[in-house]
Design an enzyme around this catalytic site. Sequence first.
Site, PDB file in Angstrom:
ATOM      1  CB  SER A  14      -5.670   0.943  11.927  1.00  0.00           C
ATOM      2  OG  SER A  14      -6.355   1.972  12.093  1.00  0.00           O
ATOM      3  CB  SER A  15      -9.273   0.478  15.207  1.00  0.00           C
ATOM      4  OG  SER A  15      -8.331   1.410  15.361  1.00  0.00           O
ATOM      5  CB  ILE A 148       6.599   2.871   5.275  1.00  0.00           C
ATOM      6  CG1 ILE A 148       6.382   3.238   3.683  1.00  0.00           C
ATOM      7  CG2 ILE A 148       8.226   3.086   5.172  1.00  0.00           C
ATOM      8  CD1 ILE A 148       6.434   4.733   3.346  1.00  0.00           C
ATOM      9  CE  LYS A 189     -12.353  -7.493  -6.588  1.00  0.00           C
ATOM     10  NZ  LYS A 189     -11.655  -8.703  -7.545  1.00  0.00           N
ATOM     11  CD  GLN A 192     -10.703 -11.532  -3.955  1.00  0.00           C
ATOM     12  OE1 GLN A 192     -10.342 -11.446  -5.339  1.00  0.00           O
ATOM     13  NE2 GLN A 192     -12.105 -11.410  -3.871  1.00  0.00           N
ATOM     14  CE  LYS A 223     -15.880 -13.250  -4.919  1.00  0.00           C
ATOM     15  NZ  LYS A 223     -16.864 -12.149  -5.076  1.00  0.00           N
ATOM     16  CB  VAL A 241     -19.810 -10.031  20.010  1.00  0.00           C
ATOM     17  CG1 VAL A 241     -19.688 -11.424  18.711  1.00  0.00           C
ATOM     18  CG2 VAL A 241     -18.119  -9.630  20.188  1.00  0.00           C
ATOM     19  CB  CYS A 379      -2.360   7.026  40.493  1.00  0.00           C
ATOM     20  SG  CYS A 379      -0.611   7.572  40.016  1.00  0.00           S
ATOM     21  CG  MET A 382      -4.356   7.949  47.835  1.00  0.00           C
ATOM     22  SD  MET A 382      -2.884   7.327  48.445  1.00  0.00           S
ATOM     23  CE  MET A 382      -1.519   8.625  48.253  1.00  0.00           C
ATOM     24  CG  HIS A 515      -2.013   2.521  38.364  1.00  0.00           C
ATOM     25  ND1 HIS A 515      -2.954   3.619  37.688  1.00  0.00           N
ATOM     26  CD2 HIS A 515      -1.065   3.412  38.636  1.00  0.00           C
ATOM     27  CE1 HIS A 515      -2.331   4.644  37.433  1.00  0.00           C
ATOM     28  NE2 HIS A 515      -1.267   4.659  38.094  1.00  0.00           N
ATOM     29  CD  GLU A 517      -5.751   1.364  36.855  1.00  0.00           C
ATOM     30  OE1 GLU A 517      -5.130   2.377  36.354  1.00  0.00           O
ATOM     31  OE2 GLU A 517      -5.798   1.303  38.171  1.00  0.00           O
TER      32      GLU A 517
END
Length: 542
Positions: A14-15, A148, A189, A192, A223, A241, A379, A382, A515, A517
């Site tokens: 993951s990630s 799963i 591998k 694959q 390959k 990067v 939020c 404040m 918010h 952002e």
Amino acid sequence: MATNYIFVTGGVVSSLGKGIAAASLAAILEARGLNVTIMKLDPYINVDPGTMSPTQHGEVFVTQDGAETDLDLGHYERFIRTKMTKRNNFTAGKIYSEVLRKERRGDYLGATIQVIPHITNEIKSRVIDGAAGYDVAIVEVGGTVGDIESLPFLEALRQLAVQVGRERTIFMHLTLVPYIPTAGEVKTKPTQHSVKELLSIGIQPDVLICRSDRMIPPNERAKIALFCNVPERAVISLKDVSSIYQIPALLKSQGLDDFICQRFRLDCQEADLSEWEKVLYQEANPTGEVTIGMVGKYTELPDAYKSVNEALKHAGLTNRLTVNIKYIDSQDVETKGIDILKDLDGILIPGGFGYRGVEGKILTAQYARENNVPYLGICLGMQVAFIEYARHVAGLKGANSSEFDRTCEYPVIALITEWQDAEGNVEVRSDESDLGGTMRLGAQQCHLVAGSLAHQLYGSDIIEERHRHRYEVNNVIRPQVEKAGLKVTGLSADKKLVEIIEVPNHPWFVACQFHPEFTSTPRDGHPLFAGFVKAASENRKK
């Protein structure tokens, strides 16, 4: 034109950055003049991430229409102009709850409810609904192939590809190609085996995005192509990067957008990435730097404040500055004292919930006010600024929020019990309301006071910003705090709820209930963050 679909999956670990890769591809396709949207399908059983711990899941990103969603939707909005909605993110929990609701209502006419076809049909229906009206819909499936939890989602997408036709669908698989230092080579591998796992459930990937710490050599790409049944030009190398905003150009340089447009038979212009080139130039050529102290309670996981982090970077681009973020646990302010706040050019307190660390945030707001340090409160940021001013300037000793102390003498912050939503409907809440989905959510109008710093920054009388909170400034006690000098410079559309406060006779002290952002982007920035970082830079020069 019928919608074309790109299904994005991940393998090995993951990630890997599926969300960034999907958003970067969307940015290139948008730059070619296509109308693009992105969806995120999350296999977890929670109905939405609204009540999940930020230290486990990262921030909750709020859409324009008030959906509490995965942080990847924040990446999507920062890379493309399309605004995300409730249709752009759904979970296994939401799917199952909807199917069960329909079963109770009798929609299935007594049928035995099963994963196939009922769950998969619901998934397909939501994907088709979310993609409607777009030239290209990119659909990211959370998790890793082999989990799963993700099987019903992958089966639904396999079926959807058959139903709409393979000429209108592309499966794009992100996989890890690790470099082994002792061998001095990359290993294919794991890729694959990941493709083999996909093939076992009936999905042949059309594009492979190979994540590595370096570019994949041509012989290794060949390959991978041979053993994974993918054209060599569709094996894309995606190295690490220094900036995620380099990725659109990196993908374009390898012809990924050309491959997709040819596959979908789309006749569209060449991608104009000049806006992204400007972003990269600004990022690579700063004229100075500032250090911003972010004082919060989830500082061990920066992703808990992902959009705030990015908004500060965007403000750095606007001001041609490198923004260094120093994460400070608000409990450390309580135990170690305000000395840890010294040498900061600006202080930001982001949103949060719960009592832990609140007194440290109040101390931080006091330090910023008394020492003329530029302060941006968001939020809860404040609310603690309002509490601090009430205690130490207005003389309301013991002032607090009813969220933290229900028996305090001066509950200057209290639970919102009634307000109007964007459509003018009255929303009602109480202490007994569920935690999930019961906040003031989504875009709301805010009316700015002429002559205020906020009005000067926005350059407008009325703005629209996104909210996610339950508690508000208590209008019964508010006049006493205003009488002591605090300025309320932004109010809700009905003029009942405080949206922005400012401290007078201070270089830059602005705090907002919303918010900001969530609407900041690398190409456009955001006026509040840009003004805050500029003020921090001026403070640094003193």
